[in-house]
Scaffold this motif. Structure first.
Motif, PDB file in Angstrom:
ATOM      1  N   ASP A 136      51.419 -17.254  91.524  1.00 51.79           N
ATOM      2  CA  ASP A 136      52.059 -16.028  91.955  1.00 51.79           C
ATOM      3  C   ASP A 136      51.302 -15.026  92.417  1.00 51.79           C
ATOM      4  OD1 ASP A 136      54.545 -17.865  91.657  1.00 51.79           O
ATOM      5  OD2 ASP A 136      55.020 -16.986  89.809  1.00 51.79           O
ATOM      6  N   ASP A 137      50.264 -14.906  91.654  1.00 51.25           N
ATOM      7  CA  ASP A 137      49.612 -13.606  92.024  1.00 51.25           C
ATOM      8  C   ASP A 137      48.610 -13.931  93.369  1.00 51.25           C
ATOM      9  OD1 ASP A 137      49.883 -11.802  89.928  1.00 51.25           O
ATOM     10  OD2 ASP A 137      47.971 -12.460  88.849  1.00 51.25           O
ATOM     11  N   ALA A 138      48.217 -15.219  93.481  1.00 51.53           N
ATOM     12  CA  ALA A 138      47.513 -15.580  94.868  1.00 51.53           C
ATOM     13  C   ALA A 138      48.450 -15.384  95.804  1.00 51.53           C
ATOM     14  CB  ALA A 138      46.933 -17.063  94.501  1.00 51.53           C
ATOM     15  N   VAL A 139      49.784 -16.094  95.593  1.00 53.88           N
ATOM     16  CA  VAL A 139      50.494 -16.112  96.867  1.00 53.88           C
ATOM     17  C   VAL A 139      50.828 -14.470  97.381  1.00 53.88           C
ATOM     18  CG1 VAL A 139      52.930 -16.439  97.682  1.00 53.88           C
ATOM     19  CG2 VAL A 139      51.644 -17.987  96.246  1.00 53.88           C
ATOM     20  N   ALA A 140      50.974 -13.618  96.305  1.00 52.40           N
ATOM     21  CA  ALA A 140      51.201 -12.239  96.720  1.00 52.40           C
ATOM     22  C   ALA A 140      50.076 -11.589  97.245  1.00 52.40           C
ATOM     23  CB  ALA A 140      51.805 -11.575  95.540  1.00 52.40           C
ATOM     24  N   ALA A 141      48.933 -11.988  96.640  1.00 51.56           N
ATOM     25  CA  ALA A 141      47.721 -11.353  97.259  1.00 51.56           C
ATOM     26  C   ALA A 141      47.439 -11.741  98.886  1.00 51.56           C
ATOM     27  CB  ALA A 141      46.462 -11.587  96.299  1.00 51.56           C
ATOM     28  N   VAL A 142      47.656 -12.827  98.979  1.00 53.68           N
ATOM     29  CA  VAL A 142      47.470 -13.333 100.557  1.00 53.68           C
ATOM     30  C   VAL A 142      48.603 -12.774 101.500  1.00 53.68           C
ATOM     31  CG1 VAL A 142      47.836 -15.307 102.055  1.00 53.68           C
ATOM     32  CG2 VAL A 142      46.850 -15.654  99.991  1.00 53.68           C
ATOM     33  N   GLU A 143      49.776 -12.439 100.777  1.00 54.16           N
ATOM     34  CA  GLU A 143      50.920 -11.907 101.552  1.00 54.16           C
ATOM     35  C   GLU A 143      50.468 -10.293 101.824  1.00 54.16           C
ATOM     36  OE1 GLU A 143      54.208 -12.528  99.338  1.00 54.16           O
ATOM     37  OE2 GLU A 143      54.742 -14.447 100.131  1.00 54.16           O
ATOM     38  N   ALA A 144      49.812  -9.851 100.883  1.00 53.37           N
ATOM     39  CA  ALA A 144      49.198  -8.359 100.847  1.00 53.37           C
ATOM     40  C   ALA A 144      47.881  -8.193 101.946  1.00 53.37           C
ATOM     41  CB  ALA A 144      48.953  -7.968  99.593  1.00 53.37           C
ATOM     42  N   GLY A 145      47.218  -9.246 102.225  1.00 49.92           N
ATOM     43  CA  GLY A 145      46.476  -9.030 103.391  1.00 49.92           C
ATOM     44  C   GLY A 145      44.992  -9.368 102.748  1.00 49.92           C
ATOM     45  N   ALA A 146      44.942  -9.897 101.561  1.00 46.36           N
ATOM     46  CA  ALA A 146      43.452  -9.861 100.908  1.00 46.36           C
ATOM     47  C   ALA A 146      42.741 -11.027 101.763  1.00 46.36           C
ATOM     48  CB  ALA A 146      43.618 -10.625  99.491  1.00 46.36           C
ATOM     49  N   ASP A 147      41.330 -10.850 101.776  1.00 42.37           N
ATOM     50  CA  ASP A 147      40.511 -11.958 102.564  1.00 42.37           C
ATOM     51  C   ASP A 147      40.147 -13.161 101.676  1.00 42.37           C
ATOM     52  OD1 ASP A 147      40.532  -9.984 105.306  1.00 42.37           O
ATOM     53  OD2 ASP A 147      39.472  -8.633 103.497  1.00 42.37           O
ATOM     54  N   MET A 148      40.027 -12.848 100.447  1.00 40.88           N
ATOM     55  CA  MET A 148      39.478 -13.849  99.671  1.00 40.88           C
ATOM     56  C   MET A 148      40.478 -13.922  98.323  1.00 40.88           C
ATOM     57  SD  MET A 148      35.659 -12.670  99.916  1.00 40.88           S
ATOM     58  CE  MET A 148      35.006 -14.032  98.880  1.00 40.88           C
ATOM     59  N   ILE A 149      40.495 -15.020  97.643  1.00 40.68           N
ATOM     60  CA  ILE A 149      41.484 -15.181  96.403  1.00 40.68           C
ATOM     61  C   ILE A 149      40.414 -15.853  95.443  1.00 40.68           C
ATOM     62  CG2 ILE A 149      43.499 -16.116  95.480  1.00 40.68           C
ATOM     63  CD1 ILE A 149      44.200 -14.230  97.652  1.00 40.68           C
ATOM     64  N   GLY A 150      40.531 -14.755  94.179  1.00 38.79           N
ATOM     65  CA  GLY A 150      39.798 -15.288  92.927  1.00 38.79           C
ATOM     66  C   GLY A 150      40.668 -15.767  91.906  1.00 38.79           C
ATOM     67  N   THR A 151      40.048 -16.433  91.137  1.00 42.11           N
ATOM     68  CA  THR A 151      40.699 -16.876  89.843  1.00 42.11           C
ATOM     69  C   THR A 151      40.279 -16.149  88.710  1.00 42.11           C
ATOM     70  OG1 THR A 151      39.226 -19.009  89.392  1.00 42.11           O
ATOM     71  CG2 THR A 151      41.259 -19.191  90.711  1.00 42.11           C
ATOM     72  N   THR A 152      39.690 -15.026  88.821  1.00 43.38           N
ATOM     73  CA  THR A 152      38.955 -14.222  88.040  1.00 43.38           C
ATOM     74  C   THR A 152      39.665 -14.038  86.490  1.00 43.38           C
ATOM     75  OG1 THR A 152      37.781 -13.283  89.972  1.00 43.38           O
ATOM     76  CG2 THR A 152      37.370 -12.286  87.666  1.00 43.38           C
ATOM     77  N   LEU A 153      41.031 -13.594  86.927  1.00 43.18           N
ATOM     78  CA  LEU A 153      41.676 -13.242  85.913  1.00 43.18           C
ATOM     79  C   LEU A 153      42.743 -14.258  85.166  1.00 43.18           C
ATOM     80  CD1 LEU A 153      42.793  -9.638  87.268  1.00 43.18           C
ATOM     81  CD2 LEU A 153      40.925 -10.213  85.416  1.00 43.18           C
ATOM     82  N   SER A 154      42.530 -15.491  85.458  1.00 47.63           N
ATOM     83  CA  SER A 154      43.271 -16.467  84.811  1.00 47.63           C
ATOM     84  C   SER A 154      43.163 -16.278  83.387  1.00 47.63           C
ATOM     85  CB  SER A 154      43.033 -17.763  85.219  1.00 47.63           C
ATOM     86  OG  SER A 154      43.656 -18.825  84.581  1.00 47.63           O
ATOM     87  N   GLY A 155      44.060 -16.266  82.443  1.00 44.48           N
ATOM     88  CA  GLY A 155      43.912 -16.472  80.974  1.00 44.48           C
ATOM     89  C   GLY A 155      43.756 -15.001  80.460  1.00 44.48           C
ATOM     90  N   TYR A 156      43.713 -14.073  81.363  1.00 45.79           N
ATOM     91  CA  TYR A 156      43.642 -12.708  80.703  1.00 45.79           C
ATOM     92  C   TYR A 156      44.795 -11.708  81.189  1.00 45.79           C
ATOM     93  CZ  TYR A 156      38.629 -14.000  80.497  1.00 45.79           C
ATOM     94  OH  TYR A 156      37.716 -14.843  80.345  1.00 45.79           O
ATOM     95  N   THR A 157      45.868 -12.123  81.621  1.00 43.16           N
ATOM     96  CA  THR A 157      46.996 -11.320  82.167  1.00 43.16           C
ATOM     97  C   THR A 157      48.303 -11.685  81.525  1.00 43.16           C
ATOM     98  OG1 THR A 157      47.670 -12.730  84.055  1.00 43.16           O
ATOM     99  CG2 THR A 157      45.975 -11.019  84.497  1.00 43.16           C
ATOM    100  N   GLY A 158      48.231 -12.815  80.579  1.00 36.54           N
ATOM    101  CA  GLY A 158      49.600 -13.426  79.901  1.00 36.54           C
ATOM    102  C   GLY A 158      50.344 -14.182  80.537  1.00 36.54           C
TER     103      GLY A 158
END
Length: 228
Positions: A136-158
């Motif tokens: 859901d973060d990735a989808v929202a980030a793309v909609e927000a205009g981000a140029d690249m999507i990273g899985t950096t925070l997987s496992g750290y946000t609950g």
């Protein structure tokens, strides 16, 4: 050098090396960061990811590949380049790409993720990498205009469990959704085999940090194996 969206294609199927040391460690020195980054480039790194304004500056001077910069401010919650002010400082330090917290959590300055990304695009030449923790973060980030999507925070946000190794399930989920932005695998990639698995799961490029550039942790792995 300005990195364009078309220029990102050069990172396809490539290795990005994260060069970071923690406060108080002997290698926590911007000049050292630049030297480690240059060594990683000799080994084949197609881009470098570093933390801190001085580290961005020294690394830009040390390498000729794209530099992904961030500014960690704090240790909990939203702390990876948490505000537009932090992001613009990283861009002004010379980062080709600014990595920011790309989760759906409230940001310290009250701006939305979309407003933050728009501000970076409007006030700098930098591209934006959204460090996400879930699909859901990735989808929202793309909609927000981000140029690249990273899985950096997987496992750290609950939202997702902290996997032993890269979150391959999340990578596959995002990749299969065809969100239209480069998907960068990052987080707990500790072996060449895991890097290959992340690539095969659909990652556009793979970030490896600790396993390449953090001697204290690597030494601990070897010692632990000997005394297991």
């Amino acid at each position: 050098m300005i990195l364009t969206l078309d220029g990102l294609e050069a990172l396809r199927s490539q290795l990005i090396v994260s060069c970071q040391a923690y406060p108080g460690e002997p290698m926590r020195n911007p000049r050292t960061t630049g030297q480690v980054a240059a060594s990683a480039v000799i080994g084949g790194a197609a881009a470098i990811r570093v933390q801190g304004l001085a580290d961005v500056q020294f690394t830009r001077a040390a390498v000729e590949v794209p530099v992904i910069g961030l500014w960690k401010d704090g240790h909990d919650g939203v702390f990876i380049t948490p505000t537009l002010r932090h992001a613009l400082a990283v861009a002004n330090a010379g980062a080709h790409v600014v990595a920011i917290d790309g989760t759906r959590r409230e940001r310290p300055d009250g701006l939305t993720l979309a407003a933050t990304v728009a501000g970076i695009h409007a006030e700098s030449h930098a591209l934006v990498m959204a460090d996400c923790g879930s699909f859901d973060d990735a989808v929202a980030a793309v909609e927000a205009g981000a140029d690249m999507i990273g899985t950096t925070l997987s496992g750290y946000t609950g939202e997702r469990p902290k996997t032993d190794g890269p979150d391959l399930e999340l990578l596959e989920q995002i990749a299969s959704a065809n969100l239209g932005k480069p998907l960068i695998a990052e987080g707990r990639i500790h072996t060449p085999a895991q890097a290959r698995l992340a690539h095969d799961a659909g990652a556009f490029a793979v970030v490896v940090g600790t396993a390449i550039t953090h001697p204290a942790t690597i030494t601990g792995w070897f010692k632990g194996a000997m005394h297991a």
